[in-house]
Scaffold this active site. Sequence first.
Site, PDB file in Angstrom:
ATOM      1  CB  SER A   1      -8.125   3.418   3.240  1.00 26.22           C
ATOM      2  OG  SER A   1      -7.181   2.771   4.084  1.00 26.22           O
TER       3      SER A   1
ATOM      4  CE  LYS B   1      -3.796   1.981   2.794  1.00 21.39           C
ATOM      5  NZ  LYS B   1      -4.619   1.764   4.001  1.00 21.39           N
TER       6      LYS B   1
ATOM      7  CB  SER C   1      -8.166   0.451   6.021  1.00 18.00           C
ATOM      8  OG  SER C   1      -8.901   1.638   6.082  1.00 18.00           O
TER       9      SER C   1
END
Lengths: 487, 96
Positions: A156, A81, A180
Amino acid sequence: MSSKLYFRTIADLAAALDAKQLSSVELTQAVIARTHAVEPCIHAFNSFDEADALAQAAASDARRAAGQSCGPLDGIPIGLKDVIAVTGQPLTASSKMLKDFVSPYDATVTTKLKKAGAVLWGRLNCDEFAMGSSTENSAFGPTGNPWDPTRVPGGSSGGSSAALAAGEAIATLGSDTGGSIRQPAALCGVVGLKPTYGLVSRFGLIAFASSLDQIGPFTRTVEDAAIVLGAIAGHDERDSTSFQAEIPDYRAALTSQRGPWKLGIPKEYFATGLDPEIAASVEKAIAFYQSQGCEIREVSLPHTQYCLDTYYVIATAEASSNLGRYDGIRYGHRSTAAKDAVDIYAHSRAEGFGPEVKRRIILGTYVLSSGYYDAYYLRAQKVRTLIRQDFLHAFRDVDALLTPTSPMPAFKIGEKADPLALYLCDIYTIGVNLAGLPAISVPCGFTKSGLPIGAQLIGQPWKESNLLAIAHAYERAHDWSAQFPIF
Amino acid sequence: MSSAPALDIDHIAKLARLALTAEEKARFAQQLGDVLHHIEQLAKVDVTGVEPTAHASPIFNVWQADVAQPGLTVADALRNAPAQRDNMILVPKVVE
């Protein structure tokens, strides 16, 4: 098992690499080719560096040829990420604020993955500064869900879940502050694990809400999650909340830890607002455990209704403080419209941050401001104690809790324009962060329209071995992870 | 906390060092008003005698030996600076 290299598991590919049936360069090339084929439709990556990945793969092949393999992750392409630092590579948090930022050092998880021989492959899209539940808040545009690219992948860490589901990586890392990792895993039909707070170092993770943030893996199977967790967990003196826990062999625990277990079903997690198809799939998972001799008990987490509010006070307060560092002075976007030094702060921040980040900074600043601190922040921290006690009380009677991961399947991009409606995506995942517990989302079916559904297992603090074994028992008896999106 | 207090958006934006446009101020004030209204229900919880939880990890203080460790080079530390000269970050004049 898929015949396509890019859809296979770490466990399976590691065996093929060890048996010299496959090289890491071949595997990495397959993942790169797949990425080029699907990125125009998915947009999971903010950036990637093919030459760098292939050089890492070649180094891995050389290690194996010399009989010096570092273990099951050696030569496996893993995406990160875009909030996790990798030296010399861009690090943007999907924000215009850090559009041109290049990491000067490695996050601890990066160092650990490098040590394990993994091929670090690209930086994955997410909501800006990890604030959101749909990856629509990225400054670089939304990510599509591989099961239906007109829908969100969750957030997210939506780039992390979408890249894995689409075969653009063999595993990925995300970060989980309020769901997330677990929510995007559920929406994309993959496994997502959020470890106990303090098990995985946060050094080199761009901070959102420091008391809630935790890094964890996205994988195709629970066994793969055990492999990646084993590589990234462990004490780190550069994270003062990192715990000196002994790291067990999580993979061995999958078969050594046997049931039957006692599973708790929190009644508050099956209340109104839950999609009926998701409820039915999770009920089937409950029935499966019952059929295996597990004792199923209804439990109550009475402060569940306060989780969302507690979270939005604590998370925004911490975010407003953490994001104070983006002032346009030392790094990040600097406004050219500013007239003086103080003006640089306000204009750089106004130009660099997107709307959701601004909203949360404003809310966080407000709840911390003079006159409101006791009423909001301090009170939320006290309610947090009660929320944690609810969980610990339930764990006196049960080994783990079983719940839906998300109240809804993947929704259309642009469908949820109201911030409050989006915040409700996290109602089943937020309590776990407030209480600092480990939890895993595992695929447990599909809706009639073919969208993945996830079930969440919540474990006792530091009992990842047990949690993974419970999840593995379910996964082994079902073939959800053997299904792949077609597009 | 009996009723949702008005959020003075100008004051808060100033504290947060955010130069918001008039349109943003109006929109955020309305949206955050809704969120604050929701958050008001925390007032219903009886927290008498409850200790606050800052984070869930059982760690309260950490000491480390005061030993120098290798750090970033000057070049690495300045790599992302928006403006620099002579190993320093450039900013506009602060005092006249």
